[in-house]
Write a protein that holds these residues in place. Structure first.
Motif, short mmCIF file in Angstrom:
data_model
loop_
_atom_site.label_atom_id
_atom_site.label_comp_id
_atom_site.label_asym_id
_atom_site.label_seq_id
_atom_site.Cartn_x
_atom_site.Cartn_y
_atom_site.Cartn_z
N ALA A 128 -6.88 -2.02 27.37
CA ALA A 128 -7.05 -2.53 28.84
C ALA A 128 -7.56 -1.50 29.97
O ALA A 128 -8.15 -1.68 30.79
CB ALA A 128 -5.74 -3.23 29.25
N ALA A 129 -6.83 -0.35 29.80
CA ALA A 129 -7.09 0.90 30.76
C ALA A 129 -8.31 1.33 30.74
O ALA A 129 -9.04 1.84 31.86
CB ALA A 129 -6.19 1.73 30.51
N ALA A 130 -9.19 0.93 29.77
CA ALA A 130 -10.78 1.36 29.77
C ALA A 130 -11.58 0.13 29.97
O ALA A 130 -12.73 0.31 29.86
CB ALA A 130 -11.04 1.99 28.30
N ILE A 131 -11.27 -1.01 30.49
CA ILE A 131 -11.94 -2.19 30.94
C ILE A 131 -12.45 -2.03 32.39
O ILE A 131 -13.62 -2.54 32.60
CB ILE A 131 -11.31 -3.52 30.55
N PRO A 132 -11.68 -1.92 33.35
CA PRO A 132 -11.86 -2.13 34.59
C PRO A 132 -13.40 -1.80 35.03
O PRO A 132 -14.11 -2.54 35.59
CB PRO A 132 -10.85 -1.68 35.51
N LEU A 133 -13.46 -0.42 35.20
CA LEU A 133 -14.70 0.19 35.58
C LEU A 133 -16.18 -0.19 34.99
O LEU A 133 -16.90 -0.77 35.69
CB LEU A 133 -14.57 1.73 35.56
N ASN A 267 -10.80 -9.22 30.07
CA ASN A 267 -9.65 -8.97 29.11
C ASN A 267 -9.62 -9.84 28.08
O ASN A 267 -9.16 -9.59 27.00
CB ASN A 267 -8.36 -9.12 30.02
N ARG A 268 -10.22 -11.26 28.32
CA ARG A 268 -10.04 -12.30 27.21
C ARG A 268 -11.02 -11.80 26.18
O ARG A 268 -10.84 -11.97 25.13
CB ARG A 268 -10.34 -13.69 27.81
N ARG A 269 -12.24 -11.33 26.66
CA ARG A 269 -13.29 -11.10 25.89
C ARG A 269 -12.99 -10.06 24.96
O ARG A 269 -13.31 -9.88 23.64
CB ARG A 269 -14.79 -10.89 26.72
N VAL A 270 -12.40 -8.70 25.62
CA VAL A 270 -12.26 -7.50 24.77
C VAL A 270 -11.18 -8.07 23.71
O VAL A 270 -11.32 -7.10 22.89
CB VAL A 270 -11.94 -6.65 25.54
N LEU A 271 -10.14 -8.76 24.02
CA LEU A 271 -9.26 -9.12 23.07
C LEU A 271 -9.72 -9.59 21.91
O LEU A 271 -9.38 -9.37 20.73
CB LEU A 271 -8.16 -10.08 23.69
N ARG A 272 -10.91 -10.55 21.99
CA ARG A 272 -11.76 -11.03 20.81
C ARG A 272 -12.72 -9.98 20.19
O ARG A 272 -12.88 -10.04 19.09
CB ARG A 272 -12.31 -12.31 21.34
N ARG A 273 -13.27 -9.20 21.10
CA ARG A 273 -14.27 -8.35 20.80
C ARG A 273 -13.71 -6.65 21.04
O ARG A 273 -14.19 -6.22 21.93
CB ARG A 273 -15.39 -8.52 21.38
#
Length: 336
Positions: A128-133, A267-273
């Motif tokens: 999750a820490a690698a998602i925002p930017l 967050n939802r998308r990366v959880l799946r992919r």
């Protein structure tokens, strides 16, 4: 109440040797703000640009120390937002230089609630820490392109490129990924319609596109491959583009809107992919210089993070806060 901890930043611009640890104190300093106890923060090329002075226009006063870092994931320990109560685990986009010690290389991070989103159950904090930017940047860029666009993305297998491919696919755009052949299977899984490498472009050129997102900063090289386009998106403002185009857009995440909404979607998308983020390399804060130098490794895939407090996915805590942090949380909940 105040939350005292450590942080990593600079008092002068320069090489890795200017990175230093210093004391940090965070307090709720405005409405709709939260303080996070940091679990992980992302390490990105823009952090190096801040350290070396390329981003000095945004750095602010170096006197109190510029804390680096534009993204993190952690637990809310103080809140003035009903949407993000104490105990929620969130990821957040941070803006170094926007205030004293505003970056995410810190044990505690203060951030506007509208730049944070709760993590879904099962999404690990380091991922999750690698998602925002990159997530917010990619979504903002795709919004600029509009429906029905055929878009080419350079550096498509890189950290930002994978988010761009996924976002373009979700928006229904025709997506041409420019990457090495070895990255083709990954890019097709996350939404690329076509994957082309430099050799194919040199021999055959590229199919017609409406827009190019130059995540790799290829600049003048695009002129030999592409016919004139409507839009070029420059990820680095200093990249020169000689290819004929009607409109040039400079990506700037600091101007992004609907940040919390975009984070929740990613967050939802990366959880799946999870391959959108890729493998995670973890360093401790004392290794911040080595973590930044790791970014320069050629053809590296995945992300680099600093570990401040290690936990498992949301709902499965692998470690607990220190006794002093537990007491601080208890005092906060009791209204002290």
């Amino acid at each position: 109440m105040d939350f005292a901890g450590r942080c990593i930043g600079v008092h002068d611009f320069g090489g890795p040797e200017v990175l230093t640890a210093f004391d940090d104190v965070k307090t709720l300093d405005g409405p709709d703000r939260v303080i996070l106890r940091n679990r992980y923060c992302g390490v990105n090329p823009v952090d190096v640009s801040f350290r070396t002075g390329r981003m000095r226009a945004y750095a602010g006063d170096l006197g109190p120390g510029l804390v680096l870092g534009m993204e993190c994931a952690g637990e809310v320990v103080a809140s003035r937002s009903p949407r993000l109560p104490v105990g929620a685990v969130v990821d957040a986009l941070t803006l170094p230089g926007a205030g004293a010690h505003a970056g995410s290389y810190a044990e505690y991070v203060a951030v506007d609630a509208d730049r944070a989103a709760p993590l879904p159950f099962g999404l690990a904090a380091d991922v999750a820490a690698a998602i925002p930017l990159n997530g917010v940047t990619a979504s903002s860029i795709v919004d600029e392109l509009g429906p029905g666009t055929a878009v080419a993305i350079t550096g498509a297998a890189g950290a930002l490129g994978r988010f761009l491919v996924s976002a373009a696919n979700a928006a229904g755009l025709t997506t041409i990924a420019i990457a090495r052949p070895a990255d083709g299977p990954l890019l097709r899984r996350i939404g690329a319609d076509l994957v082309l490498d430099g050799a194919a472009l040199e021999s055959d050129g590229a199919p017609p596109v409406d827009a190019i997102v130059d995540a790799a900063g290829l600049g003048p090289a695009l002129t030999a491959w592409f016919a004139p386009v409507d839009t070029i998106v420059a990820v680095r403002a200093d990249t020169v583009h000689t290819l004929a185009h009607r409109r040039r857009v400079e990506a700037n995440v600091r101007r992004a809107t609907r940040v919390a909404e975009r984070l929740a979607w990613w967050n939802r998308r990366v959880l799946r992919r999870p391959e959108i983020v890729g493998p995670i390399e973890r360093f401790v804060p004392e290794q911040a210089a080595a973590a930044q130098e790791r970014l320069a490794t050629r053809h590296r895939r995945g992300r680099v993070v600093l570990r401040w407090w290690e936990c498992g996915p949301v709902g499965r805590t692998a470690s607990v806060p220190s006794r002093s942090s537990q007491l601080a949380l208890a005092r906060h909940r009791d209204g002290e």
